[in-house]
Motif scaffolding. Sequence first.
Motif, short mmCIF file in Angstrom:
data_model
loop_
_atom_site.label_atom_id
_atom_site.label_comp_id
_atom_site.label_asym_id
_atom_site.label_seq_id
_atom_site.Cartn_x
_atom_site.Cartn_y
_atom_site.Cartn_z
N ALA A 231 25.03 33.32 27.27
CA ALA A 231 24.38 34.52 27.32
C ALA A 231 25.40 35.62 27.33
N HIS A 232 25.02 36.62 26.88
CA HIS A 232 25.92 38.06 26.55
C HIS A 232 26.18 38.16 28.04
N ALA A 233 27.68 38.58 28.15
CA ALA A 233 27.97 39.00 29.27
C ALA A 233 27.58 40.40 29.86
N GLY A 234 27.04 40.32 31.28
CA GLY A 234 26.64 41.67 31.98
C GLY A 234 27.72 42.63 32.21
N PRO A 235 27.54 43.72 32.78
CA PRO A 235 28.80 44.48 33.30
C PRO A 235 29.37 43.79 34.44
N GLY A 236 28.81 43.22 35.34
CA GLY A 236 29.39 42.50 36.39
C GLY A 236 30.17 41.42 36.14
N ILE A 237 29.55 40.31 35.36
CA ILE A 237 30.56 39.45 34.82
C ILE A 237 31.63 39.94 33.84
N THR A 238 31.55 41.01 33.35
CA THR A 238 32.64 41.53 32.49
C THR A 238 33.82 42.05 33.44
N ALA A 239 33.31 42.97 34.39
CA ALA A 239 34.46 43.29 35.32
C ALA A 239 35.24 42.27 35.82
N VAL A 240 34.47 41.24 36.73
CA VAL A 240 35.14 40.13 37.44
C VAL A 240 36.06 39.51 36.25
N SER A 241 35.43 39.11 35.15
CA SER A 241 36.35 38.53 34.06
C SER A 241 37.59 39.24 34.15
N ALA A 242 37.54 40.67 33.39
CA ALA A 242 38.59 41.32 33.34
C ALA A 242 39.64 41.45 34.46
N SER A 243 39.24 41.51 35.86
CA SER A 243 39.85 41.64 36.83
C SER A 243 40.63 40.31 37.10
N LEU A 244 40.02 39.30 36.69
CA LEU A 244 40.58 38.05 37.03
C LEU A 244 41.84 37.80 36.22
N GLY A 245 41.49 38.32 34.84
CA GLY A 245 42.69 38.43 33.75
C GLY A 245 43.90 39.24 34.09
N TRP A 246 43.48 40.37 34.57
CA TRP A 246 44.74 41.00 35.20
C TRP A 246 45.46 40.62 36.34
N PHE A 247 44.56 39.99 37.24
CA PHE A 247 45.26 39.55 38.41
C PHE A 247 46.36 38.38 37.99
N LEU A 248 45.70 37.68 37.10
CA LEU A 248 46.83 36.53 36.61
C LEU A 248 47.91 36.97 35.80
N VAL A 249 47.92 38.19 35.31
CA VAL A 249 48.97 38.91 34.54
C VAL A 249 50.10 39.52 35.71
N PHE A 250 49.58 40.17 36.63
CA PHE A 250 50.17 40.70 37.69
C PHE A 250 50.88 39.76 38.62
N PHE A 251 50.23 38.72 38.75
CA PHE A 251 50.52 37.75 39.84
C PHE A 251 51.52 36.61 39.32
N ALA A 252 51.68 36.62 38.03
CA ALA A 252 52.58 35.69 37.28
C ALA A 252 54.00 35.70 37.97
N ALA A 253 54.82 36.73 37.92
CA ALA A 253 56.10 36.94 38.46
C ALA A 253 56.07 36.57 39.99
#
Length: 286
Positions: A231-253
């Motif tokens: 289904a099309h992502a709602g705003p909640g899923i979009t925010a969680v998904s984006a935050s998760l992605g940025w967390f992985l980027v910041f947490f890498a090092a």
Amino acid sequence: MDPPGAGAARDSAAAPGTWLLVVTAAIYLNQVLCPVYLLRVWHGDPTAIARFLPDGWFALAVDDPVLRWLAERWPRPELLSWSLLRVPALLELPFVVLAYLTVCRWCGAEVFRRVAVWPLAIAHTATFCLVEWSLFNPFTAQDIALCVASALLTPWWVARLSAGDRQRPGSATDLVAFTVSTAALGALVLVVYDTALLHNLGHLGSALPVAAVAAAVLVVARLVARRGPVAHAGPGITAVSASLGWFLVFFAAPSLPIRCGMSFGAPVLSAVAGLVVVAAGCWTGG
């Protein structure tokens, strides 16, 4: 014109998960050769090196009949000396980096591309070297040299891997599949650490049920993830998904330094650093 499926085959060949399997196979091959060396040259007794290391190392499968048969027939076993500690020091960085990048790729191609592999490799290598120094033994200098060599080669290599074309998780099902996949891969990484990177091939029998369940769960989760968003992502899923992605980027090092800090006497600092990374991911994703 490429034949049908050629592009997908090339993408799979350049995926971090594929090379993670290759590196894992090399790690276990080394763990077969190390007991051969110890049986033939050290008479199956690793005490001379184990006394420098904490408990939890060198549960070797030296009584395994297959390994004993192989050891009896292996020519020039002294040439396998590097299988003891040195090869794991060389392969540990690509193993953990490929595992982390595999998770990032599951979270989306843009997440994979955003991860700065050189800072990741430098931070992890510095941590590995500090741990090596804290466990000083006759092979420490060689281990550190191999860690540094791996740090120079691994980022150059992984930068050539494919980001794929996966979009970030776009539904609750996608997020669950990603979370379950990550947990299952994490369990398998821990099994490899215990049974191979710490020279505990003797633990493999007891670890196999856990590894089998984790592998089965991982396969099912990835099959679910490949169906794409239902289904099309709602705003909640979009925010969680984006935050998760940025967390992985910041947490890498800082991921490994934070984890090791929890184990080596700096739990408060590590916890604060972890919270900062989480906050940064949430703020950027939100």
